[in-house]
Design a protein around this motif. Sequence first.
Motif, PDB file in Angstrom:
ATOM      1  N   HIS A  34       0.969  -1.256   0.125  1.00 20.24           N
ATOM      2  CA  HIS A  34      -0.105   0.064  -0.059  1.00 20.24           C
ATOM      3  C   HIS A  34       0.730   1.154  -0.113  1.00 20.24           C
ATOM      4  CE1 HIS A  34      -3.395   2.464   0.867  1.00 20.24           C
ATOM      5  NE2 HIS A  34      -2.968   3.084   2.057  1.00 20.24           N
ATOM      6  N   PHE A  35       1.959   1.235   0.851  1.00 23.18           N
ATOM      7  CA  PHE A  35       2.545   2.431   0.765  1.00 23.18           C
ATOM      8  C   PHE A  35       3.983   2.404  -0.072  1.00 23.18           C
ATOM      9  CE2 PHE A  35       0.562   2.718   5.105  1.00 23.18           C
ATOM     10  CZ  PHE A  35      -0.039   4.089   4.820  1.00 23.18           C
ATOM     11  N   GLY A  36       4.228   1.244  -0.503  1.00 24.36           N
ATOM     12  CA  GLY A  36       5.525   1.177  -1.401  1.00 24.36           C
ATOM     13  C   GLY A  36       6.815   1.120  -0.367  1.00 24.36           C
ATOM     14  N   LEU A  37       6.643   0.418   0.580  1.00 23.60           N
ATOM     15  CA  LEU A  37       7.705   0.270   1.338  1.00 23.60           C
ATOM     16  C   LEU A  37       8.972  -0.485   1.224  1.00 23.60           C
ATOM     17  CD1 LEU A  37       5.805  -0.446   4.681  1.00 23.60           C
ATOM     18  CD2 LEU A  37       6.466   1.952   3.778  1.00 23.60           C
ATOM     19  N   ASP A  38      10.297  -0.088   1.601  1.00 27.05           N
ATOM     20  CA  ASP A  38      11.290  -1.081   1.365  1.00 27.05           C
ATOM     21  C   ASP A  38      11.461  -1.867   2.683  1.00 27.05           C
ATOM     22  OD1 ASP A  38      13.883  -2.154   1.796  1.00 27.05           O
ATOM     23  OD2 ASP A  38      14.936  -0.356   0.654  1.00 27.05           O
ATOM     24  N   ARG A  39      11.304  -3.042   2.561  1.00 26.43           N
ATOM     25  CA  ARG A  39      11.621  -4.440   3.568  1.00 26.43           C
ATOM     26  C   ARG A  39      12.465  -3.805   4.590  1.00 26.43           C
ATOM     27  NH1 ARG A  39      10.841 -10.559   3.116  1.00 26.43           N
ATOM     28  NH2 ARG A  39       9.532  -9.969   1.449  1.00 26.43           N
ATOM     29  N   ALA A  40      13.424  -3.204   4.052  1.00 23.75           N
ATOM     30  CA  ALA A  40      14.473  -2.779   5.163  1.00 23.75           C
ATOM     31  C   ALA A  40      13.976  -1.917   5.990  1.00 23.75           C
ATOM     32  CB  ALA A  40      15.874  -2.338   4.329  1.00 23.75           C
ATOM     33  N   ASP A  41      13.205  -1.150   5.875  1.00 21.38           N
ATOM     34  CA  ASP A  41      12.497   0.038   6.665  1.00 21.38           C
ATOM     35  C   ASP A  41      11.478  -0.469   7.689  1.00 21.38           C
ATOM     36  OD1 ASP A  41      14.426   1.770   5.740  1.00 21.38           O
ATOM     37  OD2 ASP A  41      13.322   2.244   4.103  1.00 21.38           O
ATOM     38  N   ILE A  42      11.134  -1.858   7.596  1.00 20.49           N
ATOM     39  CA  ILE A  42      10.072  -2.180   8.413  1.00 20.49           C
ATOM     40  C   ILE A  42      10.354  -3.031   9.800  1.00 20.49           C
ATOM     41  CG2 ILE A  42       8.116  -4.190   8.565  1.00 20.49           C
ATOM     42  CD1 ILE A  42       7.729  -3.738   5.611  1.00 20.49           C
ATOM     43  N   VAL A  43      10.135  -2.620  10.869  1.00 20.97           N
ATOM     44  CA  VAL A  43      10.381  -3.027  12.059  1.00 20.97           C
ATOM     45  C   VAL A  43       9.210  -3.791  12.795  1.00 20.97           C
ATOM     46  CG1 VAL A  43      11.134  -2.609  14.546  1.00 20.97           C
ATOM     47  CG2 VAL A  43      11.833  -0.946  12.598  1.00 20.97           C
ATOM     48  N   ALA A  44       9.463  -5.226  13.503  1.00 21.32           N
ATOM     49  CA  ALA A  44       8.533  -5.914  13.828  1.00 21.32           C
ATOM     50  C   ALA A  44       8.789  -6.045  15.135  1.00 21.32           C
ATOM     51  CB  ALA A  44       8.052  -7.071  13.024  1.00 21.32           C
ATOM     52  N   ILE A  45       7.894  -6.050  16.218  1.00 20.07           N
ATOM     53  CA  ILE A  45       8.171  -6.285  17.644  1.00 20.07           C
ATOM     54  C   ILE A  45       7.044  -7.171  18.225  1.00 20.07           C
ATOM     55  CG2 ILE A  45       8.640  -5.367  19.800  1.00 20.07           C
ATOM     56  CD1 ILE A  45       9.142  -2.767  18.488  1.00 20.07           C
ATOM     57  N   GLY A  46       7.391  -8.389  18.875  1.00 25.58           N
ATOM     58  CA  GLY A  46       6.577  -9.340  19.349  1.00 25.58           C
ATOM     59  C   GLY A  46       7.299 -10.166  20.460  1.00 25.58           C
ATOM     60  N   ASP A  47       6.427 -11.260  20.895  1.00 23.27           N
ATOM     61  CA  ASP A  47       6.630 -12.044  21.822  1.00 23.27           C
ATOM     62  C   ASP A  47       6.354 -13.490  21.835  1.00 23.27           C
ATOM     63  OD1 ASP A  47       4.406 -12.419  24.291  1.00 23.27           O
ATOM     64  OD2 ASP A  47       4.001 -11.347  22.732  1.00 23.27           O
ATOM     65  N   SER A  48       5.226 -13.937  21.047  1.00 25.65           N
ATOM     66  CA  SER A  48       4.667 -15.006  21.042  1.00 25.65           C
ATOM     67  C   SER A  48       4.841 -15.800  19.783  1.00 25.65           C
ATOM     68  CB  SER A  48       3.265 -14.808  21.463  1.00 25.65           C
ATOM     69  OG  SER A  48       2.613 -15.981  21.634  1.00 25.65           O
ATOM     70  N   HIS A  49       4.420 -17.072  19.754  1.00 25.39           N
ATOM     71  CA  HIS A  49       4.238 -17.840  18.404  1.00 25.39           C
ATOM     72  C   HIS A  49       3.424 -17.154  17.259  1.00 25.39           C
ATOM     73  CE1 HIS A  49       4.533 -21.304  21.587  1.00 25.39           C
ATOM     74  NE2 HIS A  49       5.480 -21.508  20.602  1.00 25.39           N
ATOM     75  N   ASN A  50       2.434 -16.513  17.399  1.00 28.89           N
ATOM     76  CA  ASN A  50       2.030 -15.768  16.162  1.00 28.89           C
ATOM     77  C   ASN A  50       2.771 -14.695  15.813  1.00 28.89           C
ATOM     78  OD1 ASN A  50       1.180 -13.902  18.094  1.00 28.89           O
ATOM     79  ND2 ASN A  50      -0.950 -14.069  17.645  1.00 28.89           N
ATOM     80  N   ASP A  51       3.917 -14.306  16.584  1.00 30.34           N
ATOM     81  CA  ASP A  51       4.789 -13.249  15.868  1.00 30.34           C
ATOM     82  C   ASP A  51       6.059 -13.731  15.083  1.00 30.34           C
ATOM     83  OD1 ASP A  51       3.455 -11.104  17.399  1.00 30.34           O
ATOM     84  OD2 ASP A  51       4.255 -11.930  19.193  1.00 30.34           O
ATOM     85  N   LEU A  52       6.244 -15.066  15.051  1.00 25.62           N
ATOM     86  CA  LEU A  52       7.262 -15.750  14.317  1.00 25.62           C
ATOM     87  C   LEU A  52       7.408 -15.159  12.859  1.00 25.62           C
ATOM     88  CD1 LEU A  52       7.019 -19.601  15.614  1.00 25.62           C
ATOM     89  CD2 LEU A  52       9.008 -17.571  16.089  1.00 25.62           C
ATOM     90  N   GLU A  53       6.542 -15.239  12.309  1.00 21.79           N
ATOM     91  CA  GLU A  53       6.536 -14.986  10.768  1.00 21.79           C
ATOM     92  C   GLU A  53       6.879 -13.197  10.562  1.00 21.79           C
ATOM     93  OE1 GLU A  53       3.860 -18.438  10.956  1.00 21.79           O
ATOM     94  OE2 GLU A  53       3.948 -16.672  11.998  1.00 21.79           O
TER      95      GLU A  53
END
Length: 288
Positions: free
Chosen positions: A218-237
């Motif tokens: 949608h925004f035409g992002l570069d994946r290098a500029d994506i940050v993901a923060i989580g703690d559980s099994h459904n955050d693995l991907e």
Amino acid sequence: MQAKSGVFSPVGKTVFIDFDGTYAHNGVIPAAHVEAVRRAQRNGHRVLLCTGRPKALVAADDVAVFDGLVAAAGGYVEVDGQVLADRRFPAYLAARIVELLEAYRGVYILEGPDAAYVTPAARQRLIDLLTTGEHAASFGEAADGILAPLLITDDPAAESFAKVTCFDLLVPAARLATELAPEIGVVPSSIGSLGDKAGEFFLAEVNKSVGIAVVERHFGLDRADIVAIGDSHNDLEMVAYAGTGVAIEGGVPELLALADLVVPTPEQAGLVVAFERLGLIDSPVRAA
């Protein structure tokens, strides 16, 4: 849902934050986490909530802090008031999973973006489980947030839903999932004390990284500029997918192994630590 950061910086990051166990602890959101999100937004970064919960089970005031929402573990995506994705169980699969949940006497919640449903019997068992049972302490203040929005249904297979959360099955959730494979996947409950007879069922091709990819396109992002923060099994991907993956201390071992950075828990304002270490917000100046 409008962007909070004004003009987005072309060099800014887009950050996806899990809710339970990452942004909040037992339903309680540290004030320092809210302020960290707002500071990052003022610095030109987008910050989106990326949760396994459906939109119906996240308070509107909590969602309003963010620049967008990825809910239902990637099945629902909304940005600036525009729904970009809304994946739900087809009718035949909805009927089949309800049949199995009833057969294995599960306490289950059918989760959609507009509403979450329980049967009358399941609601009473859920009240007991969340408020007075041996696992009540694991839910804390989150119990009210789960119970209050639930709608009663006498015909669960007829409801429209994207994900199912269940507890107290007669068999392990993974075993039930084998009777629905390959179309349905399962992850353990994010509340480990519930054991293997609890879990979350979802369409097998849906996970949080799928929802993130919708925002990326949608925004035409570069994946290098994506940050993901989580703690559980459904955050693995999502942590594996992001340019930078962050895990919370005490998170599942598989996630800790994937992460580029590990930060403290919500009780210790871990999101503030993550944002400072990633340069999304300035660290406070401390006296020598």
